[in-house]
Design a protein around this motif. Sequence first.
Motif, PDB file in Angstrom:
ATOM      1  N   UNK A  91      41.255  26.987  41.461  1.00 45.12           N
ATOM      2  CA  UNK A  91      40.237  27.129  40.913  1.00 45.12           C
ATOM      3  C   UNK A  91      40.693  28.022  39.450  1.00 45.12           C
ATOM      4  N   UNK A  97      39.814  35.470  33.766  1.00 44.02           N
ATOM      5  CA  UNK A  97      39.732  36.125  34.863  1.00 44.02           C
ATOM      6  C   UNK A  97      41.323  36.559  35.240  1.00 44.02           C
ATOM      7  N   UNK A  98      42.013  37.077  34.380  1.00 45.55           N
ATOM      8  CA  UNK A  98      43.446  37.384  34.893  1.00 45.55           C
ATOM      9  C   UNK A  98      43.263  38.996  35.482  1.00 45.55           C
ATOM     10  N   UNK A  99      44.442  39.476  36.135  1.00 49.68           N
ATOM     11  CA  UNK A  99      44.254  40.812  36.535  1.00 49.68           C
ATOM     12  C   UNK A  99      45.069  41.609  35.224  1.00 49.68           C
ATOM     13  N   UNK A 106      53.733  39.467  37.881  1.00 49.85           N
ATOM     14  CA  UNK A 106      52.807  39.862  39.114  1.00 49.85           C
ATOM     15  C   UNK A 106      51.528  39.059  39.231  1.00 49.85           C
ATOM     16  N   UNK A 110      50.845  36.350  42.332  1.00 43.78           N
ATOM     17  CA  UNK A 110      49.693  36.460  43.205  1.00 43.78           C
ATOM     18  C   UNK A 110      49.020  35.235  43.306  1.00 43.78           C
ATOM     19  N   UNK A 112      50.592  32.627  44.125  1.00 41.88           N
ATOM     20  CA  UNK A 112      51.176  32.069  45.135  1.00 41.88           C
ATOM     21  C   UNK A 112      50.830  32.954  46.459  1.00 41.88           C
ATOM     22  N   UNK A 113      49.745  33.616  46.461  1.00 43.82           N
ATOM     23  CA  UNK A 113      49.561  34.701  47.630  1.00 43.82           C
ATOM     24  C   UNK A 113      49.625  34.216  48.867  1.00 43.82           C
ATOM     25  N   UNK A 158      48.890  30.586  36.779  1.00 40.26           N
ATOM     26  CA  UNK A 158      48.754  31.213  37.983  1.00 40.26           C
ATOM     27  C   UNK A 158      48.284  30.263  38.961  1.00 40.26           C
TER      28      UNK A 158
ATOM     29  N   UNK B 201      53.735  42.430  48.448  1.00 36.97           N
ATOM     30  CA  UNK B 201      52.571  41.398  48.450  1.00 36.97           C
ATOM     31  C   UNK B 201      51.393  42.166  48.619  1.00 36.97           C
ATOM     32  N   UNK B 211      41.336  45.248  40.492  1.00 37.46           N
ATOM     33  CA  UNK B 211      40.862  44.889  39.133  1.00 37.46           C
ATOM     34  C   UNK B 211      40.006  43.994  38.955  1.00 37.46           C
ATOM     35  N   UNK B 212      39.827  42.808  39.681  1.00 30.25           N
ATOM     36  CA  UNK B 212      39.070  41.621  39.307  1.00 30.25           C
ATOM     37  C   UNK B 212      38.910  41.147  40.584  1.00 30.25           C
ATOM     38  N   UNK B 215      38.350  37.024  40.884  1.00 30.70           N
ATOM     39  CA  UNK B 215      39.779  36.316  40.700  1.00 30.70           C
ATOM     40  C   UNK B 215      40.710  36.461  41.753  1.00 30.70           C
ATOM     41  N   UNK B 218      39.428  33.810  44.218  1.00 30.01           N
ATOM     42  CA  UNK B 218      40.146  32.730  43.617  1.00 30.01           C
ATOM     43  C   UNK B 218      41.662  32.300  44.058  1.00 30.01           C
TER      44      UNK B 218
END
Lengths: 264, 328
Positions: A91, A97-99, A106, A110, A112-113, A158, B201, B211-212, B215, B218
């Motif tokens: 989604x 909504x990036x970090x 980085x 994320x 590919x968390x 992302x 990780x 931070x979000x 997100x 998501x």
Amino acid sequence: MTDTPEAHAGAILRLRNVETYYGPIRAVRGVSLDVRTGTIVTVLGANGAGKTTILKTISGIMDPQKGAVHFRERPIQGLDPALIVKLGVSHVPEGRQVFPLLSVADNLKLGAYLRSDAVHVAKDLALVYDYFPRLQDRAGQLAGQLSGGEQQMLALGRALMARPALLLLDEPSLGLSPLLVKEIFAIIRRINAEQGTTILLVEQNANMALKVAHYGYVLEVGRIVFEGPSEELLANDDIREFYLGQKQQGARGRRRWKKRKVWR
Amino acid sequence: MERVFAALWRLLVAAALLGFVAPPVLAALGLVSGADLVNYLQQVVSGAALGCVYALVALGIVLIYKATETINFAQGELMMLGAFLCFTFVAILGLPFWAGALLGIGACAVLGMATDRIVVRPVVGQPAFAIVMVTLGFGFVARSLASVIPGWGTDTHTIVTPFANQIVALGPVVISQDHAAIIVATALLCGLLYLFFTHTKLGLAMQAASQNQLAAYYMGIPVKTVFTMIWGVSAGVAAIAGLMLAPIAFVHTQMGMIIFKAFPAAVLGGFGSIPGAIVGGLVIGIVEALAGFYLPEGFKDVAAYVVLLVVLLLKPEGIFGHVRKKKV
Ligand SMILES: Nc1ncnc2c1ncn2[C@@H]1O[C@H](COP(=O)(O)OP(=O)(O)O)[C@@H](O)[C@H]1O
Ligand SMILES: [Mg+2]
């Protein structure tokens, strides 16, 4: 919409009579739609129509009160968002909504968390940088310092890092210059064509969306009021009038406007 | 007006740094006696050691705040429980120091995670006031529980460290090994935490969720679990702080009162800034030690707040804080 099994053959995503609420507010009022595997499908609608809520319902951020969401023939409504990502749905939220305090690299990492196949992740990172060379140039920069267009690219990249089968895009054109919108939509089309990623694109910018999409739905106050192949929607007088900002000339147009303020 | 404050702020920082390096320079010029310089340096070192403890407690508060926007008023009590747990493993059960310390830190981390799940989580989403009351209440309960646990009680205890009663001599400056160990351990811990948050990780996921949050959902990051783990890290750091404080103060049920130094440290650094928490803790520790040595009795206890007031007056966002700007 016919309900024979043949009609849904090859639909990677199916929504049936989905109703989603914010407390007492019914934002999605019985939506049914199909997204055929490998296609780009768009849901058009004005601000507040319920587009974002539909995507949140699909990705498990919100649970529908009623109805079913099927992904690859499997009911996914009410599942944990992490599980839905794992199944292959990514989604790209409204407003990117990036970090903001993490680097571009980085942020992508994320995406590919949930993956543990390091080799393939590295390949996908190369692929993302290939689609968005600007992200590679800015790999070490904080995401919060990127321009709006670059943040949209980052949000897209992302999401791609999860190697999704289905990509949900929430108004990628929001707040971007026409030139950037063109650039982003060209990449969306390429991702679909080259990676075979199915895309559900939600937009207010009907003109751009219908140019890349194969099929479209029109959403009004939580209901689907019209659907059809993109060319058909583009050619439809009512769609042109209400969603493409092209007012009909002459008395006929004005009469129709009065007669049918709302679809259905 | 803002310009004047900014200029005054710069002046203050310059004066503080100047005051800090002046004694050695004056001594080198022969204007201050060597003995006075040694006294000064020893105060700075012991202040820095105590400041490290403030810093670590402040760090725990900031970690939890950044992630969950909860201000944990019981962070001092987590430190107290951590110290008692280490005391239990080392002094009561007689385990070797390092094994006992590790077990105590681990146990405290688990306790922190349980605190999140059992005490804090149920009130998340309630008004901020409710969360404040819950953490305050947890602190009270923790203190009373500790005082009735056999072997803990209301007495003061000590943990004998491998560094006790030994000294390090840097030239004429004599530092107790306990103080030196605190400073070295804090530096190592900060380095480890930095690597953890930037290169693993889980650490990145913790930053992302802080931070979000949306997100992070998501991306498929299990945000609630990650928050619980942050409570664990925070409580583990608190236990390390308690373990460090044990040889220079004592282990007792009221040691959580250190929060009245840790909070000013966190605010001084710019609430929400991790480097700020560390620097804030060090500044308060050193100022306190110098005030205790050079100024009349009583100044030591208010030093932290005098520094805080002056800094906040000139730079309301704190040393490392930045004014929150709304993003477009
Ligand atoms: N967090 C919320 N709380 C209450 N109502 C909401 C919330 N978010 C959206 N809504 C309402 O739900 C409806 C659909 O919103 P949304 O899905 O965001 O529309 P769109 O994305 O098409 O602009 C709107 O009427 C909106 O006011
Ligand atoms: Mg929306």
